[in-house]
Design an enzyme around this catalytic site. Structure first.
Site, PDB file in Angstrom:
ATOM      1  N   TYR A 145     -21.062  -1.872  15.274  1.00 15.32           N
ATOM      2  CA  TYR A 145     -22.110  -2.384  14.402  1.00 15.32           C
ATOM      3  C   TYR A 145     -21.997  -2.184  12.786  1.00 15.32           C
ATOM      4  O   TYR A 145     -22.654  -2.714  11.855  1.00 15.32           O
ATOM      5  CB  TYR A 145     -23.293  -1.782  14.636  1.00 15.32           C
ATOM      6  CG  TYR A 145     -24.142  -2.188  15.978  1.00 15.32           C
ATOM      7  CD1 TYR A 145     -23.645  -2.750  16.945  1.00 15.32           C
ATOM      8  CD2 TYR A 145     -25.624  -2.630  15.898  1.00 15.32           C
ATOM      9  CE1 TYR A 145     -24.397  -3.141  18.252  1.00 15.32           C
ATOM     10  CE2 TYR A 145     -26.248  -2.915  17.018  1.00 15.32           C
ATOM     11  CZ  TYR A 145     -25.646  -3.471  18.103  1.00 15.32           C
ATOM     12  OH  TYR A 145     -26.338  -3.864  19.081  1.00 15.32           O
ATOM     13  N   LYS A 195     -14.116   0.962  27.328  1.00 13.05           N
ATOM     14  CA  LYS A 195     -13.419   0.063  27.961  1.00 13.05           C
ATOM     15  C   LYS A 195     -11.619   0.335  27.585  1.00 13.05           C
ATOM     16  O   LYS A 195     -11.046  -0.271  26.701  1.00 13.05           O
ATOM     17  CB  LYS A 195     -13.679  -1.450  27.141  1.00 13.05           C
ATOM     18  CG  LYS A 195     -12.897  -2.254  27.687  1.00 13.05           C
ATOM     19  CD  LYS A 195     -13.329  -3.064  28.980  1.00 13.05           C
ATOM     20  CE  LYS A 195     -12.593  -4.241  29.537  1.00 13.05           C
ATOM     21  NZ  LYS A 195     -12.558  -4.590  31.031  1.00 13.05           N
ATOM     22  N   ASP A 227     -17.549  -2.920  32.222  1.00 20.70           N
ATOM     23  CA  ASP A 227     -17.702  -3.915  32.990  1.00 20.70           C
ATOM     24  C   ASP A 227     -18.130  -3.564  34.535  1.00 20.70           C
ATOM     25  O   ASP A 227     -19.316  -4.002  35.077  1.00 20.70           O
ATOM     26  CB  ASP A 227     -16.556  -5.007  33.041  1.00 20.70           C
ATOM     27  CG  ASP A 227     -14.952  -4.280  33.464  1.00 20.70           C
ATOM     28  OD1 ASP A 227     -15.089  -3.109  33.344  1.00 20.70           O
ATOM     29  OD2 ASP A 227     -14.166  -4.964  33.530  1.00 20.70           O
ATOM     30  N   ASP A 251     -26.233  -1.012  23.910  1.00 17.30           N
ATOM     31  CA  ASP A 251     -27.287  -2.369  23.571  1.00 17.30           C
ATOM     32  C   ASP A 251     -27.158  -3.051  24.972  1.00 17.30           C
ATOM     33  O   ASP A 251     -28.385  -3.121  25.264  1.00 17.30           O
ATOM     34  CB  ASP A 251     -26.787  -2.670  22.464  1.00 17.30           C
ATOM     35  CG  ASP A 251     -27.808  -3.940  22.195  1.00 17.30           C
ATOM     36  OD1 ASP A 251     -29.074  -3.694  21.993  1.00 17.30           O
ATOM     37  OD2 ASP A 251     -27.306  -5.268  21.650  1.00 17.30           O
ATOM     38  N   ASP A 255     -30.467  -3.108  28.149  1.00 17.75           N
ATOM     39  CA  ASP A 255     -31.212  -4.130  28.472  1.00 17.75           C
ATOM     40  C   ASP A 255     -31.085  -4.381  29.915  1.00 17.75           C
ATOM     41  O   ASP A 255     -32.170  -4.744  30.756  1.00 17.75           O
ATOM     42  CB  ASP A 255     -30.794  -5.626  27.831  1.00 17.75           C
ATOM     43  CG  ASP A 255     -31.530  -5.658  26.464  1.00 17.75           C
ATOM     44  OD1 ASP A 255     -31.794  -4.833  25.866  1.00 17.75           O
ATOM     45  OD2 ASP A 255     -31.887  -6.875  26.114  1.00 17.75           O
TER      46      ASP A 255
END
Ligand code: IPM
Ligand code: MG
Length: 362
Positions: A145, A195, A227, A251, A255
């Site tokens: 970001y 990751k 993942d 983020d 959700d």
């Protein structure tokens, strides 16, 4: 106690849901004899409109100054498709990112809890989600970001765009300590998500989190690739306690966690670590339903509870809001996102009023 707050309603459904959160805060202030002092300022698209002309600004100086002069900030949502073609620095979202930075809010806490009366509302089978109680600890001031370089160059069809996922050891260490401290107050299970099979920033992340874990021998630390974590969140959400992860992974996973527990409209968040805490629902501005009175205000109302807990240490007051939400949901009241076919949905305002009333009756 003086509850000196800056309210940033923002865009889309932001103003509707923050109005209900403020209504509930007023009920709390009345019941527990606190003095609520509110300053309202524009952010995001609302601020771009208010400053239109030569210097459209999604985070005007007066807004930053008001936030820094108050004890906590309550935000609705930012984002409006009418600014989609604006240069990056003049998008509504840029205002929110700058505010997080200005407040030093590096630790974003996003609880995802399945209310027993809402287990049926999940797209997953009720017996699979019942009992889900996850705290996502998202790093909020670094990673892709904010990393440099970032730019788009060249001419279509040969353009190149660059974003940079960058972390320093210091940034990983400070968020890791927040997550370990919070895990100590819960089930003492911390899952660090990265990751590391692909990204250097994730390998650094993993090695720093592992180093810090030596200071928390009572907390069980595990690592998971993002993942695989996404898959497990949908397959076995009850197995999680605290998830620690970097900015963009957090983020995305938050959700997903919102859908798992029934509606993204339920999720609250606290962004802390700096001098002034920032509290906002996890959902966005939802321009498609803005102004219709159908948005779910619970994410905003539960964010107000987090505000009382984290910025003012008013635990009883925070619990009063959370219990009122649970009680109103158990009574069968639901906004449209949670109503079953045939059920009459409550409006945003009706939900807010019912929860405010339940707070005063406790
Ligand atoms: C969130 C939102 C923001 C983010 C946007 C609006 C900048 O999606 O708080 O999850 O990406 O952090
Ligand atoms: Mg998001």
């Amino acid at each position: 106690m003086l509850l000196n707050l800056t309210v940033l309603p923002g865009d889309g459904i932001g103003p509707e849901v923050t109005a209900e959160a403020v209504r509930v805060l007023q009920a709390v202030a009345g019941k527990y004899s606190h003095q609520l002092q509110l300053t309202t300022q524009p952010i995001g698209g609302a601020a771009l409109d208010a400053t239109a002309g030569d210097h459209p600004d999604a985070l005007p100086q007066e807004t930053i100054a008001a936030c820094l002069a108050s004890s906590a900030v309550l935000l609705g949502a930012v984002g409006d498709p009418k600014f989609d073609a604006n240069p990056p620095a003049q998008r509504p979202e840029a205002g929110l990112l700058r505010l997080r930075k200005a407040l030093g809010a590096y630790a974003n806490l996003r609880p995802a809890i399945c209310f027993p009366s809402l287990a049926y509302a999940s797209p997953l089978r009720a017996e699979l989600v019942a009992g889900t109680d996850i705290l996502i600890v998202r790093e909020l001031l670094s990673g892709i970001y904010f990393g440099q370089p970032r730019h788009t160059e060249g001419q279509s069809p040969h353009r190149i765009a660059v974003d940079t996922m960058r972390y320093t050891e210091f940034e990983v260490e400070r968020i890791a300590r927040v997550a370990f401290d919070l895990a100590r107050l819960r089930q003492k299970k911390l899952l660090s998500v990265d990751k590391a099979n692909v990204l250097d920033s994730s390998r650094l992340w993993r090695s720093v989190v592992t180093r810090i874990s030596a200071d928390y021998p009572d907390v069980t630390l595990a690592h998971q690739y993002v993942d695989s974590c996404a898959m497990l969140l949908a397959a076995k959400p009850t197995q999680f306690d605290v998830i620690l992860t970097e900015n963009m992974f957090g983020d995305i996973l938050s959700d997903l966690a919102g859908a798992v527990v029934g509606s993204l409209g339920l999720l609250a968040s606290a962004s802390i670590g700096g001098p002034v805490g920032l509290y906002e629902p996890v959902h966005g501005s939802a321009p498609d339903i803005a102004g219709k009175g159908i948005a779910n205000p619970l994410g905003a109302i539960l964010s107000a509870a987090m505000l009382l807990r984290h910025s003012f240490r008013l635990e009883a007051e925070a619990v009063a809001i959370e219990s009122a939400v649970q009680q109103v949901l158990e009574s069968g009241a639901r906004t449209g996102d949670l109503a079953q076919p045939g059920e009459i949905a409550r409006t945003t305002q009706q939900m807010g009023q019912q929860i405010a009333h339940a707070v005063t009756q406790r």
